[in-house]
Design a protein around this motif. Structure first.
Motif, PDB file in Angstrom:
ATOM      1  N   PRO A 180      -2.688  -9.674   3.439  1.00  0.00           N
ATOM      2  CA  PRO A 180      -2.894  -8.315   3.954  1.00  0.00           C
ATOM      3  C   PRO A 180      -3.858  -8.289   5.136  1.00  0.00           C
ATOM      4  O   PRO A 180      -4.928  -8.900   5.086  1.00  0.00           O
ATOM      5  N   THR A 228       0.908  -5.951   4.483  1.00  0.00           N
ATOM      6  CA  THR A 228       0.283  -5.207   3.385  1.00  0.00           C
ATOM      7  C   THR A 228       0.379  -5.933   2.047  1.00  0.00           C
ATOM      8  O   THR A 228      -0.446  -5.726   1.168  1.00  0.00           O
ATOM      9  N   ASP A 282       0.829  -1.198   0.000  1.00  0.00           N
ATOM     10  CA  ASP A 282       0.000   0.000   0.000  1.00  0.00           C
ATOM     11  C   ASP A 282       0.864   1.248   0.000  1.00  0.00           C
ATOM     12  O   ASP A 282       2.002   1.245   0.453  1.00  0.00           O
TER      13      ASP A 282
END
Length: 217
Positions: free
Chosen positions: A148, A166, A54
């Motif tokens: 995630p 993530t 991200d």
């Protein structure tokens, strides 16, 4: 009648000059904008290349290291991944003479790259472990199961730091993205590295690396 013609001629000249000035102005604006556009693209490229998963620089992080009591330079000593049933002490890992991160000596333990970031400090802290051995699964055998949102805990000093996964990515070892894995990040992040992909019988090693990316929760 002649006066009207001359008046119209002046208007044509005036409009032509105005259009020229307008076109010249547009040309200048585009010329100035082009470097800024190229620069912005390059900047975004660097951020995407450096950052993992991200776009963590978009979301402000409130970094609280009070949990990591003791010396601010206290090294990490233990790793827990509840989802995988991992609870291991951390060995100290260094780069060898060829610039390759050495592997943990014990197959059942993970290690921390001492030449990199301390977990909880801004930047990527790197932890590595074996996926298996000649006798069976090793500490990071199930690392590929992390997704995630999963949590990873690292002990530093007398306290624990929690990281949130993530992303998880595979890379061929001969195309390992060192800048992406080890490059600077604006917030505390974590990298968990092990082997993956198919097994090369001739070299007695796996062809890929699995890297799990996480940020301080």
């Amino acid at each position: 009648m002649a006066r009207v013609v001359r008046h119209r001629s002046r208007r044509r000249l005036h409009l032509t000059a105005t259009r020229r000035r307008t076109l010249m102005l547009i040309g200048c604006v585009l010329a100035l904008a082009a470097p800024m556009i190229v620069g912005a693209a390059a900047l975004v490229g660097r951020r995407v290349d450096i950052d993992a998963g991200d776009a963590t620089w978009i979301v402000p992080h409130s970094i609280d290291l009070s949990a990591a009591s003791g010396s601010p330079d206290a090294p990490p000593t233990r790793l827990k991944i509840s989802k995988l049933g991992v609870d291991t002490p951390l060995e100290d890992l260094r780069m060898d003479g060829a610039g390759v991160l050495e592997s943990p000596k014990a197959y059942g333990e993970a290690g921390w790259f001492t030449g990199g970031t301390y977990p909880g400090d801004a930047g990527p802290a790197v932890l590595a472990g074996h996926v298996d051995s000649k006798t069976g699964p090793a500490v990071f055998f199930r690392l590929h199961e992390l997704a995630p949102g999963d949590l990873v805990d690292v002990q530093r000093g007398d306290g624990w730091l929690t990281f949130r996964v993530t992303a998880s990515e595979h890379y061929a070892k001969d195309r390992f993205p060192s800048a992406k894995v080890y490059g600077p990040t604006p917030v505390p992040e974590l990298r968990l590295i092990t082997c993956g992909g198919s097994f090369d019988q001739s070299k007695h090693s796996y062809r890929d690396n699995l890297v799990v990316y996480a940020v301080l929760a």
